[in-house]
Design a protein around this motif. Structure first.
Motif, PDB file in Angstrom:
ATOM      1  N   ARG A  50     -39.171 -25.017  33.407  1.00 46.15           N
ATOM      2  CA  ARG A  50     -40.613 -25.276  33.327  1.00 46.15           C
ATOM      3  C   ARG A  50     -41.223 -24.642  32.084  1.00 46.15           C
ATOM      4  N   LEU A  51     -40.641 -23.518  31.648  1.00 45.67           N
ATOM      5  CA  LEU A  51     -41.120 -22.849  30.443  1.00 45.67           C
ATOM      6  C   LEU A  51     -40.420 -23.360  29.184  1.00 45.67           C
ATOM      7  N   GLY A  52     -39.478 -24.294  29.358  1.00 43.03           N
ATOM      8  CA  GLY A  52     -38.772 -24.862  28.218  1.00 43.03           C
ATOM      9  C   GLY A  52     -37.750 -23.926  27.606  1.00 43.03           C
ATOM     10  N   ARG A  53     -37.151 -23.058  28.393  1.00 47.99           N
ATOM     11  CA  ARG A  53     -36.165 -22.108  27.901  1.00 47.99           C
ATOM     12  C   ARG A  53     -34.788 -22.762  27.823  1.00 47.99           C
ATOM     13  N   ARG A  54     -34.147 -22.575  26.717  1.00 50.09           N
ATOM     14  CA  ARG A  54     -32.852 -23.197  26.459  1.00 50.09           C
ATOM     15  C   ARG A  54     -31.780 -22.742  27.446  1.00 50.09           C
ATOM     16  N   TRP A  55     -31.761 -21.459  27.794  1.00 50.00           N
ATOM     17  CA  TRP A  55     -30.739 -20.887  28.663  1.00 50.00           C
ATOM     18  C   TRP A  55     -30.772 -21.462  30.077  1.00 50.00           C
ATOM     19  N   SER A  56     -31.884 -22.032  30.494  1.00 50.68           N
ATOM     20  CA  SER A  56     -32.048 -22.450  31.886  1.00 50.68           C
ATOM     21  C   SER A  56     -31.262 -23.712  32.238  1.00 50.68           C
ATOM     22  N   ARG A  57     -30.850 -24.457  31.247  1.00 47.20           N
ATOM     23  CA  ARG A  57     -30.125 -25.702  31.526  1.00 47.20           C
ATOM     24  C   ARG A  57     -28.782 -25.430  32.207  1.00 47.20           C
ATOM     25  N   GLY A  58     -28.055 -24.414  31.775  1.00 47.71           N
ATOM     26  CA  GLY A  58     -26.758 -24.078  32.356  1.00 47.71           C
ATOM     27  C   GLY A  58     -26.844 -23.729  33.831  1.00 47.71           C
ATOM     28  N   PRO A  59     -27.691 -22.762  34.216  1.00 45.82           N
ATOM     29  CA  PRO A  59     -27.807 -22.445  35.642  1.00 45.82           C
ATOM     30  C   PRO A  59     -28.299 -23.622  36.486  1.00 45.82           C
ATOM     31  N   ALA A  60     -29.157 -24.448  35.908  1.00 44.78           N
ATOM     32  CA  ALA A  60     -29.636 -25.605  36.666  1.00 44.78           C
ATOM     33  C   ALA A  60     -28.506 -26.606  36.898  1.00 44.78           C
ATOM     34  N   LEU A  61     -27.683 -26.829  35.889  1.00 42.87           N
ATOM     35  CA  LEU A  61     -26.548 -27.742  36.054  1.00 42.87           C
ATOM     36  C   LEU A  61     -25.518 -27.170  37.027  1.00 42.87           C
ATOM     37  N   ILE A  62     -25.273 -25.876  36.942  1.00 45.55           N
ATOM     38  CA  ILE A  62     -24.328 -25.240  37.874  1.00 45.55           C
ATOM     39  C   ILE A  62     -24.816 -25.395  39.310  1.00 45.55           C
ATOM     40  N   THR A  63     -26.110 -25.220  39.513  1.00 48.29           N
ATOM     41  CA  THR A  63     -26.681 -25.379  40.850  1.00 48.29           C
ATOM     42  C   THR A  63     -26.422 -26.782  41.386  1.00 48.29           C
TER      43      THR A  63
ATOM     44  N   ALA B  57     -51.207 -19.255  21.638  1.00 51.20           N
ATOM     45  CA  ALA B  57     -50.888 -20.648  21.329  1.00 51.20           C
ATOM     46  C   ALA B  57     -50.472 -21.354  22.614  1.00 51.20           C
ATOM     47  N   LEU B  58     -50.968 -22.544  22.790  1.00 50.05           N
ATOM     48  CA  LEU B  58     -50.599 -23.319  23.970  1.00 50.05           C
ATOM     49  C   LEU B  58     -49.178 -23.833  23.810  1.00 50.05           C
ATOM     50  N   PRO B  59     -48.373 -23.769  24.878  1.00 49.87           N
ATOM     51  CA  PRO B  59     -47.005 -24.274  24.765  1.00 49.87           C
ATOM     52  C   PRO B  59     -47.014 -25.789  24.585  1.00 49.87           C
ATOM     53  N   ALA B  60     -46.014 -26.260  23.873  1.00 52.94           N
ATOM     54  CA  ALA B  60     -45.900 -27.706  23.672  1.00 52.94           C
ATOM     55  C   ALA B  60     -45.656 -28.383  25.013  1.00 52.94           C
ATOM     56  N   ALA B  61     -46.192 -29.555  25.156  1.00 52.02           N
ATOM     57  CA  ALA B  61     -46.029 -30.288  26.414  1.00 52.02           C
ATOM     58  C   ALA B  61     -44.555 -30.644  26.611  1.00 52.02           C
ATOM     59  N   LEU B  62     -44.069 -30.374  27.813  1.00 54.01           N
ATOM     60  CA  LEU B  62     -42.683 -30.704  28.138  1.00 54.01           C
ATOM     61  C   LEU B  62     -42.592 -32.160  28.541  1.00 54.01           C
ATOM     62  N   PRO B  63     -41.464 -32.798  28.254  1.00 56.03           N
ATOM     63  CA  PRO B  63     -41.305 -34.177  28.712  1.00 56.03           C
ATOM     64  C   PRO B  63     -41.262 -34.240  30.235  1.00 56.03           C
ATOM     65  N   GLY B  64     -41.666 -35.358  30.770  1.00 51.25           N
ATOM     66  CA  GLY B  64     -41.689 -35.545  32.215  1.00 51.25           C
ATOM     67  C   GLY B  64     -40.328 -35.361  32.856  1.00 51.25           C
ATOM     68  N   ARG B  65     -39.276 -35.729  32.147  1.00 51.58           N
ATOM     69  CA  ARG B  65     -37.919 -35.568  32.686  1.00 51.58           C
ATOM     70  C   ARG B  65     -37.593 -34.106  32.952  1.00 51.58           C
ATOM     71  N   LEU B  66     -38.001 -33.249  32.035  1.00 49.74           N
ATOM     72  CA  LEU B  66     -37.731 -31.821  32.193  1.00 49.74           C
ATOM     73  C   LEU B  66     -38.581 -31.227  33.310  1.00 49.74           C
ATOM     74  N   THR B  67     -39.811 -31.675  33.416  1.00 50.71           N
ATOM     75  CA  THR B  67     -40.683 -31.213  34.496  1.00 50.71           C
ATOM     76  C   THR B  67     -40.145 -31.666  35.852  1.00 50.71           C
ATOM     77  N   ALA B  68     -39.663 -32.896  35.929  1.00 47.71           N
ATOM     78  CA  ALA B  68     -39.094 -33.401  37.185  1.00 47.71           C
ATOM     79  C   ALA B  68     -37.830 -32.632  37.556  1.00 47.71           C
ATOM     80  N   ALA B  69     -36.986 -32.335  36.567  1.00 45.76           N
ATOM     81  CA  ALA B  69     -35.775 -31.557  36.838  1.00 45.76           C
ATOM     82  C   ALA B  69     -36.136 -30.159  37.337  1.00 45.76           C
ATOM     83  N   ALA B  70     -37.152 -29.558  36.741  1.00 45.20           N
ATOM     84  CA  ALA B  70     -37.593 -28.234  37.179  1.00 45.20           C
ATOM     85  C   ALA B  70     -38.130 -28.285  38.606  1.00 45.20           C
TER      86      ALA B  70
ATOM     87  N   ALA C 140     -34.690 -34.452  27.205  1.00 47.27           N
ATOM     88  CA  ALA C 140     -34.721 -33.111  27.783  1.00 47.27           C
ATOM     89  C   ALA C 140     -33.954 -32.121  26.920  1.00 47.27           C
ATOM     90  N   THR C 141     -32.805 -32.535  26.393  1.00 46.41           N
ATOM     91  CA  THR C 141     -32.022 -31.610  25.573  1.00 46.41           C
ATOM     92  C   THR C 141     -32.765 -31.260  24.287  1.00 46.41           C
TER      93      THR C 141
END
Length: 157
Positions: A90-103, A23-36, A144-145
Motif C-alpha cells: 500500500r505504501l509502494g515499498r519494493r521489499w513487500s512484493r516478496g513476502p506478498a508472493l510467498i504468502t 510531499a504527497l506520495p505518487a498514486a499507486l496503480p489499482g492493481r497494486l492497491t487491489a493486491a494490497a 505493479a512491478t
C-alpha cells in the motif's frame, strides 16, 4: 479598510521552525492497491482465526487446550507476514512484493487441503485459491512491478 501590504513592502519572513509540507506520495496503480487489499484480507482472516482458536483454548472446552492455544498463537504469528506485506504494498515499498508472493504460494496448498476435506470447506478453498491466484497475477503485472521500482533488468538480480 483592508490590510493589504503595499507592493514594494518586504514579504514577511517564513517561520524557520515550521516544517515544509510533506510531499504527497505518487498514486499507486489499482492493481497494486487491489493486491494490497486482498493480502490484508488474508492476513485479517488468519488473525481472526488465530484469535478464535486462542479464545477457545483459554475459555472454551477444546479436546486439547494446549494445542488450541498453540495453534492460535501460531496463526497470529503467521498473520503478521501478509499484514506487513499488505502495508508495504500500500505504501509502494519494493521489499513487500516478496513476502506478498510467498504468502500466496503458501495459501495454495492450504486451499487444496481445505478442498480435499470437502463439505463447507470447498467454498473457503475456492475463495482462498482465487484470491491467491489473483494476487500473484496482480503482483507480476508490469504496471505493479514498475510502481514498486522493479524493472525488467532488475528482476534478474
Amino acid at each position: 479598510m483592508s490590510k493589504k501590504q503595499p507592493a514594494n513592502a518586504p514579504a514577511p519572513a517564513a517561520d524557520p521552525s515550521a516544517a515544509p509540507p510533506a510531499a504527497l506520495p505518487a498514486a499507486l496503480p489499482g492493481r497494486l492497491t487491489a493486491a494490497a487489499a486482498l493480502t490484508a484480507l488474508e492476513g485479517l482472516a488468519l488473525a481472526g482465526l488465530g484469535l478464535y482458536m486462542l479464545f477457545v483454548g483459554i475459555a472454551g472446552d477444546p479436546d486439547s487446550p494446549q494445542q488450541a492455544e498453540t495453534g492460535g498463537i501460531t496463526l497470529l504469528a503467521l498473520a503478521a507476514l501478509p499484514l506487513i506485506a499488505a502495508r508495504g504494498l500500500r505504501l509502494g515499498r519494493r521489499w513487500s512484493r516478496g513476502p506478498a508472493l510467498i504468502t500466496q504460494l503458501m495459501a495454495l496448498p492450504v486451499a487444496w487441503t481445505l478442498y480435499s476435506t470437502g463439505g463447507a470447506m470447498i467454498a473457503a478453498a475456492v475463495a482462498l485459491a482465487l484470491a491467491a491466484v489473483a494476487v500473484v497475477a496482480l503482483l507480476v503485472n508490469p504496471t505493479a512491478t514498475e510502481a514498486l521500482g522493479i524493472g525488467p533488468g532488475e528482476q534478474a538480480r
